[in-house]
Structures are given as C-alpha cells and as structure tokens.
Design a protein around this motif. Sequence first.
Motif, PDB file in Angstrom:
ATOM      1  N   THR A  11       1.407   3.971  -9.345  1.00 13.72           N
ATOM      2  CA  THR A  11       0.604   4.471  -8.217  1.00 13.72           C
ATOM      3  C   THR A  11      -0.832   3.958  -8.329  1.00 13.72           C
ATOM      4  O   THR A  11      -1.779   4.734  -8.328  1.00 13.72           O
ATOM      5  CB  THR A  11       0.638   6.015  -8.177  1.00 13.72           C
ATOM      6  N   ILE A  14      -2.235  -0.769  -4.901  1.00 10.36           N
ATOM      7  CA  ILE A  14      -1.487  -1.126  -3.690  1.00 10.36           C
ATOM      8  C   ILE A  14      -0.572   0.011  -3.217  1.00 10.36           C
ATOM      9  O   ILE A  14      -0.056  -0.030  -2.089  1.00 10.36           O
ATOM     10  CB  ILE A  14      -0.685  -2.434  -3.914  1.00 10.36           C
ATOM     11  N   LYS A  95       5.834  -8.443  -6.150  1.00  8.56           N
ATOM     12  CA  LYS A  95       5.968  -9.764  -6.763  1.00  8.56           C
ATOM     13  C   LYS A  95       5.214  -9.827  -8.084  1.00  8.56           C
ATOM     14  O   LYS A  95       4.229  -9.102  -8.247  1.00  8.56           O
ATOM     15  CB  LYS A  95       5.479 -10.860  -5.811  1.00  8.56           C
TER      16      LYS A  95
END
Length: 363
Positions: A11, A14, A95
Amino acid sequence: MKPLGIGIVGTGNIAGGYARDILTHPEIRLVAASDLDPLRAAAFAEARGCRAHASLDGLLADEAVDVVVNLTVHHAHFEVTRRALEAGRHVYSEKPLALRSTEARELIALAAGRGLRLGCSPATFLGEAQQTAAAWIRDNRLGTVRAIYADVSWGRIETWHPAPAAFFDVGVMVDVAVYPLTLATTIVGPARAVRAWGWNLRPDRVAIDGTPFRIGSPDLILAAVELEGGAVLRLTASFYVGRPVKLRGAMEFHGDAGSLALGSFQDFDATVEAGPYDGSYEPVPYVRPPFAGTAWARGLADMAAAIAEGRPHRAGAEQAAHVVDILEAAAASITAEGRPVEVTSTFAAPPLMPWASIPSPGR
Ligand SMILES: NC(=O)c1ccc[n+]([C@@H]2O[C@H](COP(=O)([O-])OP(=O)(O)OC[C@H]3O[C@@H](n4cnc5c(N)ncnc54)[C@H](O)[C@@H]3O)[C@@H](O)[C@H]2O)c1
C-alpha cells in the motif's frame, strides 16, 4: 456479474491510484489490503473502507479476496505473486512480472497448472490515446512501420519519491522503459534482438530525507530493439534527464507511408497526431473520449471481465515475460558494451478494446 474481491498487497505510492480507479469498474471491488508495514496498510484500509491484514498470510486467508493485486516494490513481485498463486488466487501484478526471465516463466507455469489468471502491468496500451494509435497503425495507415522512437526521460526520482533506492537499484529500463517496450511490442510485434549502452551520469544522489546514496544502475541508457519483421525501436531512457524535457514519455512510429506521434505512452489523454511522409502532422480523432491521466486499474478490470467471459485477458503474463526477456537482453548487452543479444520468446498480440475501432477512410 458479482464483482471480484480485490486484495492489494503493497500500500505504497501507487496503491491510492489503483484504489481510486477500482471504484470506477463494476467488475471489481476492493476488499482487503496488506503491507510489510502494517500501520501503512491499516491507514490505507481505513481510508478506503476495506479490511487491513497484518501479513500476506492473513490476506491470503481472507476468503473475500479473489484476485491479489501485487503493488509491492519490484524485488518482491516474484515472491508475493508466487505465494498468492500457491494460495489459489488470481494475480494481477505491477510491472515487471519478475526481475528474471526464469522467475517470470515459473509464475506462468504455476498459474497455468492451477487454472489461475496472471495479469501484469503496464496496461497503459489500453488507454484511449494508445488504443487510437494502435488502431491507426494496425489499420495500416502508416504502411509498414520500420522505425519507432521512444523517449523515457523520467528524471531524478529522489526529488519526489520517498523510497527511491529500489527504483535506482532495478534501473530505468525495468521501472519505466517497460511502458514503451510493451506498447511497441503490442502494436508492431515481439522483439528479436537488443543492443544497449549505459552510463552513470550522476551516480551520487540524496534522498528527500537527506540520506546520500549511490545509484545501482546506469542513469542514461540507449537501446536499439529489433522487432519481428525488421522494425527498429530506438529507446532513450534516463533517470537523470527529466522535466522540463519536451519529449518526456513520447513515442513516434514511422512507416513507409507516414508517421504517428503519441504524446505519452502513459497518459490516456495524450496527443495523437499523424501525417504522411513529407507532410505535416494532423490530430488523429480519439476512438472515444479519453480518460484524463492514467486509469491504473484498467488492465485489472479487463482481467476480471475476461474471467467472467471466459476469454483471454489483454494485459497478459506471456507478454510481460517477453518484456522481462527484453530487459534481461538489454542488461546483458550493456555489460557486453552493445553486443547484440537475441530474444526468442513471443506472445499473442492483445486485441484492441471493443470500443477502439476507427472509421475507414472516406466514411
Ligand atoms: N509510483 C508510481 O508512480 C508507480 C506508477 C506505476 C507503477 N508503479 C509500480 O508499482 C510498484 C510499487 O511502486 P510504489 O511507487 O507504490 O512503491 P512504494 O515503495 O511507494 O510502495 C511499495 C509498498 O510495498 C510494500 N512492500 C514491499 N515489499 C513487500 C512485501 N514483500 N510484502 C508486502 N508489502 C511489501 C512497501 O512496504 C511499500 O509500502 C512498483 O512495481 C512500481 O514499478 C509505481
């Protein structure tokens, strides 16, 4: 369709963007969150009205979690995704899918063996501007595309990110060049060989809290990626050059008949312009009105819809693993001072979104 329950692991920076965007997709609902730092997870969960778990095990024991969304730092992606798949959860990861090709393949095999979905960002190729570019090029409006230019001038992360060391450790290719690599391979085709060169322009940096550190990867990389069919992607990636560079995140696709300029590989409302060879650029109409900025959960929502509809999801693990292969090839080439390194993997190009068709010329 009953919304799939989303459990966010990690958390940090982003996660807020994901949480906001998840609210806009009826296919998914945020139900739980965890982080290595339980206080951070608790604050995040309280603000979003979901359950906080003090550990990954706790989150994986939560029966309301159908899909684990892995928003941890790059180094933790493999381990968190592996554990979530082993616990029988679908996974959508930020990613890269993993830092090594062997790990990426291991995760794909694990998901396939258990009949689980594995999706991965960047899904920014699903943005309106990016789908407009993809539709235009797939409709052969540029003729054969032979040259792609991409500029990743991502600047000095230590000036804004509270935890920049991990980003400098994995480097600008792994953290940001994945965006144009994913978009170029989506639109034009998989990579076949990479040549790359790297420089440490400003190795000594200072974090926001005043801690000095040394970067662990080149902060300027030039790469030439040959794609199947012969097109060449020229990529410039930097954690030194940043704002106010004009080409931040821009891409150009050049074909025999014309060129297309995309203002950003990330912003869904980026400019899209095209023009004939020897002509000038004109705006290309968007395939639909664009989202302002980046809708972070769009790839995740597509995966949830794909599960319900029994079709492949677009932000797929095979493509993400192919991108990891390109990153590995680039790193090997940098070490070998630009020697070409082959890439042999492939993936099925994701279809355009249903709303992303462009009118035929003359209609
Ligand atoms: N920040 C951005 O603008 C941005 C944009 C797009 C994608 N991303 C990607 O999102 C991911 C996270 O980036 P970020 O900026 O939010 O980083 P961050 O450092 O702000 O947050 C990462 C969080 O993950 C937690 N974490 C680390 N290892 C963990 C583990 N093993 N188990 C549980 N929690 C763990 C950390 O405590 C931290 O709270 C990265 O992969 C990054 O590439 C970031």
